[in-house]
Design a protein around this motif. Structure first.
Motif, PDB file in Angstrom:
ATOM      1  N   PRO A   1       0.826  -1.211   0.000  1.00 20.98           N
ATOM      2  CA  PRO A   1       0.000   0.000   0.000  1.00 20.98           C
ATOM      3  C   PRO A   1       0.863   1.266   0.000  1.00 20.98           C
ATOM      4  O   PRO A   1       2.020   1.233   0.405  1.00 20.98           O
ATOM      5  CB  PRO A   1      -0.782  -0.117   1.303  1.00 20.98           C
ATOM      6  N   ASN A   2       0.281   2.326  -0.456  1.00 20.23           N
ATOM      7  CA  ASN A   2       0.985   3.598  -0.486  1.00 20.23           C
ATOM      8  C   ASN A   2       1.180   4.125   0.927  1.00 20.23           C
ATOM      9  O   ASN A   2       0.349   3.907   1.804  1.00 20.23           O
ATOM     10  CB  ASN A   2       0.180   4.621  -1.291  1.00 20.23           C
ATOM     11  N   VAL A   3       2.283   4.820   1.129  1.00 27.71           N
ATOM     12  CA  VAL A   3       2.563   5.479   2.399  1.00 27.71           C
ATOM     13  C   VAL A   3       2.633   6.969   2.117  1.00 27.71           C
ATOM     14  O   VAL A   3       3.365   7.407   1.230  1.00 27.71           O
ATOM     15  CB  VAL A   3       3.886   4.977   3.022  1.00 27.71           C
ATOM     16  N   LEU A   4       1.867   7.725   2.895  1.00 28.99           N
ATOM     17  CA  LEU A   4       1.798   9.165   2.710  1.00 28.99           C
ATOM     18  C   LEU A   4       2.578   9.894   3.795  1.00 28.99           C
ATOM     19  O   LEU A   4       2.748   9.378   4.904  1.00 28.99           O
ATOM     20  CB  LEU A   4       0.337   9.627   2.769  1.00 28.99           C
ATOM     21  N   THR A   5       2.990  11.102   3.458  1.00 20.59           N
ATOM     22  CA  THR A   5       3.578  11.962   4.476  1.00 20.59           C
ATOM     23  C   THR A   5       2.450  12.441   5.389  1.00 20.59           C
ATOM     24  O   THR A   5       1.264  12.343   5.043  1.00 20.59           O
ATOM     25  CB  THR A   5       4.295  13.167   3.838  1.00 20.59           C
ATOM     26  N   ALA A   6       2.811  12.961   6.536  1.00 18.24           N
ATOM     27  CA  ALA A   6       1.808  13.382   7.520  1.00 18.24           C
ATOM     28  C   ALA A   6       0.876  14.452   6.964  1.00 18.24           C
ATOM     29  O   ALA A   6      -0.312  14.481   7.303  1.00 18.24           O
ATOM     30  CB  ALA A   6       2.491  13.889   8.789  1.00 18.24           C
ATOM     31  N   ASP A   7       1.382  15.301   6.091  1.00 16.02           N
ATOM     32  CA  ASP A   7       0.545  16.355   5.509  1.00 16.02           C
ATOM     33  C   ASP A   7      -0.272  15.869   4.315  1.00 16.02           C
ATOM     34  O   ASP A   7      -1.021  16.637   3.710  1.00 16.02           O
ATOM     35  CB  ASP A   7       1.396  17.563   5.122  1.00 16.02           C
ATOM     36  N   HIS A   8      -0.115  14.615   3.940  1.00 18.00           N
ATOM     37  CA  HIS A   8      -0.815  13.968   2.818  1.00 18.00           C
ATOM     38  C   HIS A   8      -0.486  14.615   1.476  1.00 18.00           C
ATOM     39  O   HIS A   8      -1.228  14.446   0.510  1.00 18.00           O
ATOM     40  CB  HIS A   8      -2.332  13.972   3.030  1.00 18.00           C
ATOM     41  N   GLU A   9       0.639  15.309   1.404  1.00 19.54           N
ATOM     42  CA  GLU A   9       1.011  15.974   0.160  1.00 19.54           C
ATOM     43  C   GLU A   9       1.953  15.141  -0.705  1.00 19.54           C
ATOM     44  O   GLU A   9       2.085  15.407  -1.889  1.00 19.54           O
ATOM     45  CB  GLU A   9       1.635  17.333   0.459  1.00 19.54           C
ATOM     46  N   HIS A  10       2.601  14.143  -0.108  1.00 21.42           N
ATOM     47  CA  HIS A  10       3.549  13.322  -0.856  1.00 21.42           C
ATOM     48  C   HIS A  10       3.340  11.854  -0.529  1.00 21.42           C
ATOM     49  O   HIS A  10       2.887  11.505   0.558  1.00 21.42           O
ATOM     50  CB  HIS A  10       4.994  13.721  -0.522  1.00 21.42           C
ATOM     51  N   MET A  11       3.704  11.035  -1.489  1.00 21.92           N
ATOM     52  CA  MET A  11       3.621   9.587  -1.323  1.00 21.92           C
ATOM     53  C   MET A  11       5.043   9.032  -1.471  1.00 21.92           C
ATOM     54  O   MET A  11       5.796   9.477  -2.333  1.00 21.92           O
ATOM     55  CB  MET A  11       2.708   9.019  -2.413  1.00 21.92           C
ATOM     56  N   LEU A  12       5.383   8.087  -0.602  1.00 20.79           N
ATOM     57  CA  LEU A  12       6.712   7.488  -0.699  1.00 20.79           C
ATOM     58  C   LEU A  12       6.820   6.649  -1.966  1.00 20.79           C
ATOM     59  O   LEU A  12       5.861   6.004  -2.386  1.00 20.79           O
ATOM     60  CB  LEU A  12       6.996   6.599   0.518  1.00 20.79           C
ATOM     61  N   THR A  13       8.012   6.642  -2.529  1.00 20.33           N
ATOM     62  CA  THR A  13       8.276   5.791  -3.691  1.00 20.33           C
ATOM     63  C   THR A  13       8.453   4.352  -3.212  1.00 20.33           C
ATOM     64  O   THR A  13       8.577   4.087  -2.009  1.00 20.33           O
ATOM     65  CB  THR A  13       9.571   6.235  -4.405  1.00 20.33           C
ATOM     66  N   LEU A  45       0.605   7.765   9.954  1.00 25.09           N
ATOM     67  CA  LEU A  45       0.674   6.462  10.613  1.00 25.09           C
ATOM     68  C   LEU A  45      -0.432   5.506  10.167  1.00 25.09           C
ATOM     69  O   LEU A  45      -0.265   4.293  10.262  1.00 25.09           O
ATOM     70  CB  LEU A  45       0.666   6.627  12.127  1.00 25.09           C
ATOM     71  N   ASN A  46      -1.529   6.024   9.680  1.00 24.23           N
ATOM     72  CA  ASN A  46      -2.557   5.109   9.159  1.00 24.23           C
ATOM     73  C   ASN A  46      -2.030   4.350   7.952  1.00 24.23           C
ATOM     74  O   ASN A  46      -2.303   3.159   7.793  1.00 24.23           O
ATOM     75  CB  ASN A  46      -3.834   5.873   8.808  1.00 24.23           C
ATOM     76  N   THR A  47      -1.244   5.027   7.105  1.00 24.65           N
ATOM     77  CA  THR A  47      -0.721   4.353   5.921  1.00 24.65           C
ATOM     78  C   THR A  47       0.482   3.474   6.259  1.00 24.65           C
ATOM     79  O   THR A  47       0.636   2.404   5.675  1.00 24.65           O
ATOM     80  CB  THR A  47      -0.385   5.363   4.803  1.00 24.65           C
ATOM     81  N   THR A  48       1.319   3.896   7.215  1.00 24.38           N
ATOM     82  CA  THR A  48       2.427   3.021   7.614  1.00 24.38           C
ATOM     83  C   THR A  48       1.878   1.801   8.345  1.00 24.38           C
ATOM     84  O   THR A  48       2.411   0.703   8.216  1.00 24.38           O
ATOM     85  CB  THR A  48       3.463   3.737   8.511  1.00 24.38           C
ATOM     86  N   GLY A  49       0.792   2.004   9.088  1.00 21.61           N
ATOM     87  CA  GLY A  49       0.150   0.889   9.779  1.00 21.61           C
ATOM     88  C   GLY A  49      -0.383  -0.145   8.800  1.00 21.61           C
ATOM     89  O   GLY A  49      -0.251  -1.350   9.014  1.00 21.61           O
ATOM     90  N   GLU A  50      -0.983   0.341   7.726  1.00 28.19           N
ATOM     91  CA  GLU A  50      -1.492  -0.585   6.711  1.00 28.19           C
ATOM     92  C   GLU A  50      -0.346  -1.362   6.064  1.00 28.19           C
ATOM     93  O   GLU A  50      -0.444  -2.574   5.837  1.00 28.19           O
ATOM     94  CB  GLU A  50      -2.271   0.182   5.640  1.00 28.19           C
ATOM     95  N   LEU A  51       0.758  -0.679   5.798  1.00 27.54           N
ATOM     96  CA  LEU A  51       1.926  -1.333   5.205  1.00 27.54           C
ATOM     97  C   LEU A  51       2.466  -2.423   6.128  1.00 27.54           C
ATOM     98  O   LEU A  51       2.655  -3.566   5.705  1.00 27.54           O
ATOM     99  CB  LEU A  51       3.023  -0.301   4.918  1.00 27.54           C
ATOM    100  N   ILE A  52       2.698  -2.095   7.393  1.00 20.82           N
ATOM    101  CA  ILE A  52       3.286  -3.088   8.286  1.00 20.82           C
ATOM    102  C   ILE A  52       2.305  -4.214   8.582  1.00 20.82           C
ATOM    103  O   ILE A  52       2.709  -5.356   8.795  1.00 20.82           O
ATOM    104  CB  ILE A  52       3.856  -2.438   9.575  1.00 20.82           C
ATOM    105  N   TRP A  53       1.011  -3.924   8.563  1.00 21.64           N
ATOM    106  CA  TRP A  53       0.044  -5.002   8.777  1.00 21.64           C
ATOM    107  C   TRP A  53       0.092  -6.003   7.632  1.00 21.64           C
ATOM    108  O   TRP A  53      -0.001  -7.212   7.842  1.00 21.64           O
ATOM    109  CB  TRP A  53      -1.383  -4.488   8.967  1.00 21.64           C
ATOM    110  N   ARG A  54       0.268  -5.527   6.418  1.00 20.29           N
ATOM    111  CA  ARG A  54       0.380  -6.453   5.274  1.00 20.29           C
ATOM    112  C   ARG A  54       1.622  -7.318   5.403  1.00 20.29           C
ATOM    113  O   ARG A  54       1.602  -8.502   5.070  1.00 20.29           O
ATOM    114  CB  ARG A  54       0.384  -5.685   3.967  1.00 20.29           C
ATOM    115  N   ILE A  55       2.707  -6.734   5.894  1.00 22.32           N
ATOM    116  CA  ILE A  55       3.939  -7.510   6.100  1.00 22.32           C
ATOM    117  C   ILE A  55       3.706  -8.534   7.203  1.00 22.32           C
ATOM    118  O   ILE A  55       4.092  -9.695   7.079  1.00 22.32           O
ATOM    119  CB  ILE A  55       5.116  -6.571   6.416  1.00 22.32           C
ATOM    120  N   PHE A  56       3.067  -8.113   8.281  1.00 23.01           N
ATOM    121  CA  PHE A  56       2.741  -9.034   9.374  1.00 23.01           C
ATOM    122  C   PHE A  56       1.860 -10.171   8.869  1.00 23.01           C
ATOM    123  O   PHE A  56       2.078 -11.338   9.186  1.00 23.01           O
ATOM    124  CB  PHE A  56       2.026  -8.283  10.501  1.00 23.01           C
TER     125      PHE A  56
END
Length: 170
Positions: A1-13, A45-56
Protein backbone atom coordinates in the motif's frame (compact mmCIF):
# COMPACT_ATOMS: atom_id res chain seq x y z
CA UNK A 1 0.00 0.00 0.00
CA UNK A 2 0.98 3.60 -0.49
CA UNK A 3 2.56 5.48 2.40
CA UNK A 4 1.80 9.16 2.71
CA UNK A 5 3.58 11.96 4.48
CA UNK A 6 1.81 13.38 7.52
CA UNK A 7 0.54 16.35 5.51
CA UNK A 8 -0.81 13.97 2.82
CA UNK A 9 1.01 15.97 0.16
CA UNK A 10 3.55 13.32 -0.86
CA UNK A 11 3.62 9.59 -1.32
CA UNK A 12 6.71 7.49 -0.70
CA UNK A 13 8.28 5.79 -3.69
CA UNK A 14 8.74 2.02 -3.79
CA UNK A 15 12.39 2.49 -2.84
CA UNK A 16 11.47 4.72 0.09
CA UNK A 17 8.90 2.22 1.37
CA UNK A 18 11.48 -0.58 1.17
CA UNK A 19 13.98 1.61 3.03
CA UNK A 20 11.34 2.43 5.65
CA UNK A 21 10.59 -1.24 6.29
CA UNK A 22 14.30 -2.08 6.39
CA UNK A 23 14.89 0.76 8.88
CA UNK A 24 11.98 -0.48 11.02
CA UNK A 25 13.48 -3.98 10.99
CA UNK A 26 16.87 -2.58 12.03
CA UNK A 27 15.29 -0.51 14.81
CA UNK A 28 13.53 -3.60 16.15
CA UNK A 29 16.63 -5.79 15.83
CA UNK A 30 18.78 -3.20 17.64
CA UNK A 31 16.03 -2.23 20.10
CA UNK A 32 16.51 1.39 18.99
CA UNK A 33 12.96 2.64 18.81
CA UNK A 34 13.97 6.24 19.54
CA UNK A 35 15.37 6.41 16.01
CA UNK A 36 11.80 6.23 14.72
CA UNK A 37 10.36 9.25 16.51
CA UNK A 38 11.09 11.57 13.60
CA UNK A 39 9.76 9.26 10.84
CA UNK A 40 6.62 8.61 12.92
CA UNK A 41 6.00 12.37 13.03
CA UNK A 42 6.75 12.87 9.33
CA UNK A 43 4.54 10.05 8.00
CA UNK A 44 0.84 9.29 8.09
CA UNK A 45 0.67 6.46 10.61
CA UNK A 46 -2.56 5.11 9.16
CA UNK A 47 -0.72 4.35 5.92
CA UNK A 48 2.43 3.02 7.61
CA UNK A 49 0.15 0.89 9.78
CA UNK A 50 -1.49 -0.59 6.71
CA UNK A 51 1.93 -1.33 5.20
CA UNK A 52 3.29 -3.09 8.29
CA UNK A 53 0.04 -5.00 8.78
CA UNK A 54 0.38 -6.45 5.27
CA UNK A 55 3.94 -7.51 6.10
CA UNK A 56 2.74 -9.03 9.37
CA UNK A 57 -0.03 -10.85 7.50
CA UNK A 58 2.48 -12.31 5.05
CA UNK A 59 4.66 -13.39 8.00
CA UNK A 60 1.76 -15.25 9.64
CA UNK A 61 0.64 -16.83 6.37
CA UNK A 62 4.17 -18.16 5.82
CA UNK A 63 4.47 -19.79 9.24
CA UNK A 64 5.36 -16.91 11.59
CA UNK A 65 9.05 -17.80 11.77
CA UNK A 66 10.70 -17.08 15.12
CA UNK A 67 13.73 -15.70 13.31
CA UNK A 68 11.59 -13.13 11.49
CA UNK A 69 9.41 -11.95 14.37
CA UNK A 70 10.52 -8.40 13.59
CA UNK A 71 7.46 -8.34 11.33
CA UNK A 72 5.28 -8.51 14.44
CA UNK A 73 7.43 -6.18 16.53
CA UNK A 74 7.59 -3.56 13.76
CA UNK A 75 3.87 -3.01 14.29
CA UNK A 76 4.99 -1.11 17.38
CA UNK A 77 7.25 1.08 15.24
CA UNK A 78 5.04 1.73 12.19
CA UNK A 79 1.56 0.81 13.44
CA UNK A 80 -1.23 2.46 15.35
CA UNK A 81 -3.72 1.32 17.94
CA UNK A 82 -5.82 -0.09 15.08
CA UNK A 83 -3.10 -2.59 14.19
CA UNK A 84 -2.68 -3.34 17.89
CA UNK A 85 -6.38 -4.12 18.10
CA UNK A 86 -6.10 -6.52 15.16
CA UNK A 87 -2.99 -8.11 16.69
CA UNK A 88 -4.91 -8.92 19.87
CA UNK A 89 -6.89 -11.63 18.07
CA UNK A 90 -3.61 -13.40 17.29
CA UNK A 91 -2.25 -12.95 20.81
CA UNK A 92 -5.38 -14.51 22.26
CA UNK A 93 -5.21 -17.46 19.86
CA UNK A 94 -1.47 -18.24 19.78
CA UNK A 95 -1.17 -19.79 23.25
CA UNK A 96 -3.70 -22.42 22.18
CA UNK A 97 -1.35 -23.22 19.30
CA UNK A 98 1.65 -23.64 21.65
CA UNK A 99 3.00 -20.20 20.76
CA UNK A 100 3.02 -18.77 24.29
CA UNK A 101 6.35 -17.00 23.90
CA UNK A 102 5.27 -15.35 20.64
CA UNK A 103 2.10 -14.10 22.31
CA UNK A 104 4.01 -12.81 25.33
CA UNK A 105 6.58 -11.05 23.15
CA UNK A 106 3.80 -9.51 21.06
CA UNK A 107 2.50 -7.71 24.12
CA UNK A 108 5.47 -5.33 23.90
CA UNK A 109 3.98 -3.94 20.68
CA UNK A 110 1.34 -2.15 22.76
CA UNK A 111 3.91 -0.32 24.86
CA UNK A 112 5.78 0.62 21.68
CA UNK A 113 2.65 2.08 20.07
CA UNK A 114 1.78 3.83 23.32
CA UNK A 115 -1.58 5.24 22.21
CA UNK A 116 -4.66 5.10 24.42
CA UNK A 117 -6.24 2.54 22.07
CA UNK A 118 -3.13 0.34 22.26
CA UNK A 119 -3.06 0.54 26.05
CA UNK A 120 -6.81 -0.06 26.25
CA UNK A 121 -6.33 -3.18 24.10
CA UNK A 122 -3.48 -4.37 26.34
CA UNK A 123 -5.68 -3.80 29.39
CA UNK A 124 -8.43 -5.85 27.74
CA UNK A 125 -5.99 -8.68 27.05
CA UNK A 126 -4.88 -8.60 30.69
CA UNK A 127 -8.49 -8.81 31.84
CA UNK A 128 -9.95 -11.30 29.38
CA UNK A 129 -7.38 -13.66 27.90
CA UNK A 130 -7.83 -17.19 29.18
CA UNK A 131 -4.16 -18.21 29.16
CA UNK A 132 -2.51 -17.46 32.50
CA UNK A 133 0.99 -16.88 31.13
CA UNK A 134 -0.22 -14.24 28.67
CA UNK A 135 -2.56 -12.69 31.22
CA UNK A 136 0.27 -12.46 33.75
CA UNK A 137 2.68 -10.95 31.20
CA UNK A 138 0.05 -8.39 30.14
CA UNK A 139 -0.60 -7.41 33.76
CA UNK A 140 3.14 -7.06 34.40
CA UNK A 141 3.50 -4.84 31.35
CA UNK A 142 0.61 -2.65 32.47
CA UNK A 143 2.32 -2.28 35.86
CA UNK A 144 5.58 -1.28 34.11
CA UNK A 145 3.88 1.26 31.84
CA UNK A 146 1.94 2.76 34.76
CA UNK A 147 5.10 3.02 36.88
CA UNK A 148 6.99 4.68 34.01
CA UNK A 149 4.19 7.26 33.81
CA UNK A 150 4.12 7.79 37.57
CA UNK A 151 0.72 6.12 37.92
CA UNK A 152 -0.76 3.06 39.53
CA UNK A 153 -2.23 0.40 37.23
CA UNK A 154 -5.70 1.52 38.32
CA UNK A 155 -4.95 5.16 37.50
CA UNK A 156 -3.64 4.14 34.09
CA UNK A 157 -6.77 2.07 33.47
CA UNK A 158 -8.93 5.08 34.40
CA UNK A 159 -7.06 7.28 31.93
CA UNK A 160 -7.40 4.93 28.98
CA UNK A 161 -11.13 4.33 29.34
CA UNK A 162 -12.87 6.20 26.51
CA UNK A 163 -14.81 9.22 27.74
CA UNK A 164 -17.02 9.50 24.63
CA UNK A 165 -16.49 13.24 24.71
CA UNK A 166 -18.02 13.67 28.16
CA UNK A 167 -16.41 15.76 30.87
CA UNK A 168 -16.26 14.88 34.58
CA UNK A 169 -19.84 16.09 35.05
CA UNK A 170 -21.16 13.91 32.23
Amino acid sequence: PNVLTADHEHMLTDEQRIALVYAAKQAVDKNDLASFEEPREALDLNTTGELIWRIFDAWTIHGASKTADWAMMAIGVLGTGKEGLKLSAHLKRWPGENAYRRAQKGLDVYEMIGSDLALMTLNGIAAKVKYKSVKSAANSLIQQIAKARGLTAEQLADRIIPDCGLDDDG
